[in-house]
Design an enzyme around this catalytic site. Structure first.
Site, short mmCIF file in Angstrom:
data_model
loop_
_atom_site.label_atom_id
_atom_site.label_comp_id
_atom_site.label_asym_id
_atom_site.label_seq_id
_atom_site.Cartn_x
_atom_site.Cartn_y
_atom_site.Cartn_z
N ASP A 103 0.82 -1.21 0.00
CA ASP A 103 0.00 0.00 0.00
C ASP A 103 0.86 1.26 0.00
O ASP A 103 2.08 1.21 0.17
CB ASP A 103 -0.91 0.02 1.23
CG ASP A 103 -1.95 -1.08 1.20
OD1 ASP A 103 -2.46 -1.38 0.11
OD2 ASP A 103 -2.25 -1.64 2.28
N TYR B 84 6.86 -10.10 6.70
CA TYR B 84 6.86 -8.65 6.91
C TYR B 84 7.51 -8.32 8.25
O TYR B 84 7.42 -9.10 9.21
CB TYR B 84 5.43 -8.11 6.92
CG TYR B 84 4.77 -7.99 5.57
CD1 TYR B 84 4.80 -6.78 4.87
CD2 TYR B 84 4.11 -9.07 5.00
CE1 TYR B 84 4.19 -6.66 3.63
CE2 TYR B 84 3.50 -8.96 3.75
CZ TYR B 84 3.55 -7.75 3.08
OH TYR B 84 2.95 -7.64 1.85
#
Length: 261
Positions: free
Chosen positions: A51, A109
């Site tokens: 994003d 992540y």
């Protein structure tokens, strides 16, 4: 031929990974640079779309080309045509069975929190600033409720387009390095905003606002409205993507580079 690339980028200033009309994207910049070096239009496929404001040290992409170039052209040549905040880390020719997204078996992540009374200056776009007394050990203990294949409805964005809310979290660790608190999580795949939504709720536990059992409670509720607010984007990094051993892709330090690995 099919080529795979390892990509690193600073997501600040981009409207996310995905190419969009009239706004700047990481994908758009990479395709432009590749097309210059290949002298033909190039389209890329990525392991995971990030994003706006989210970074990567271990993004993987692949593309098709008729151009015959050496490794230096696909690394140094492409880097010379990229903005300073996007860089190719490695290149490898792969067979036609490889797909950056569909061949991946896991993504990893790291979310980096700068836990200090005052906001950072130099690293302001590379970490998320949260003040207050954050207990990383408490966050780590609570996070273990996320392990395994479960319904993550409580941690998916409203606009998430995935057909299923089930994901398999392989491992999750929360550690402290001085003023930094790092949430490190790997899964077969992630829902839209899943990591940031998880971090937002873990922070409430770390700050002592919710009990240790809260993550498990939220999973059982299957209701996004019951969980905490989504954590800020700037501390999130896609650091690794796992593929079957047959592809022999390079493995580099996970990063981000200002951290101890």
């Amino acid at each position: 031929m099919r080529i795979a690339l390892g990509i690193e980028y600073d997501g600040n200033g981009y409207f996310g990974w995905q190419r969009q009309a009239e706004v700047d994207s990481v994908q758009g910049q990479l395709e432009r640079a590749l097309s210059i070096v290949a002298n033909e239009p190039i389209g890329v496929f990525c392991a995971g779309r990030t994003d706006a404001g989210v970074h990567a040290t271990g993004q993987v992409v692949h593309f098709e080309t008729n151009a015959i170039r050496n490794e230096g052209a696909w690394t140094l040549g492409v880097n010379a045509n990229l903005p300073d905040n996007i860089a190719v880390r490695w290149v490898k020719e792969v067979d036609d069975s490889f797909h950056a997204r569909f061949s991946a078996t896991a993504r990893r992540y790291r979310y980096v929190i700068y836990n200090h009374s005052f906001r950072p200056g130099i690293l302001r776009h590379g970490v998320s600033h949260y003040h207050g007394d954050i207990d990383a050990d408490r966050m780590h203990q609570a996070a273990q409720a996320l392990l395994g294949e479960q319904d993550f409805t409580s941690f998916r964005a409203v606009q998430c387009q995935s057909k299923t809310p089930f994901r398999n979290v392989h491992c999750v660790n929360v550690t402290r390095q001085g003023m930094y608190v790092i949430v490190d999580i790997a899964a077969n795949a992630f829902l839209h905003h899943m990591v940031r939504n998880i971090v937002g709720s873990l922070l409430e536990i770390g700050l002592g606002n919710q009990p240790l059992t809260w993550m498990g409670d939220l999973l059982a509720l299957k209701d996004r409205n019951q969980a905490a607010a989504t954590a800020k984007p700037h501390g999130l990094y896609l650091v690794d993507v796992t593929y079957p051993e047959q592809y022999q892709l390079p493995k580099l330090a996970l990063g981000p580079l200002f951290m101890l690995d």
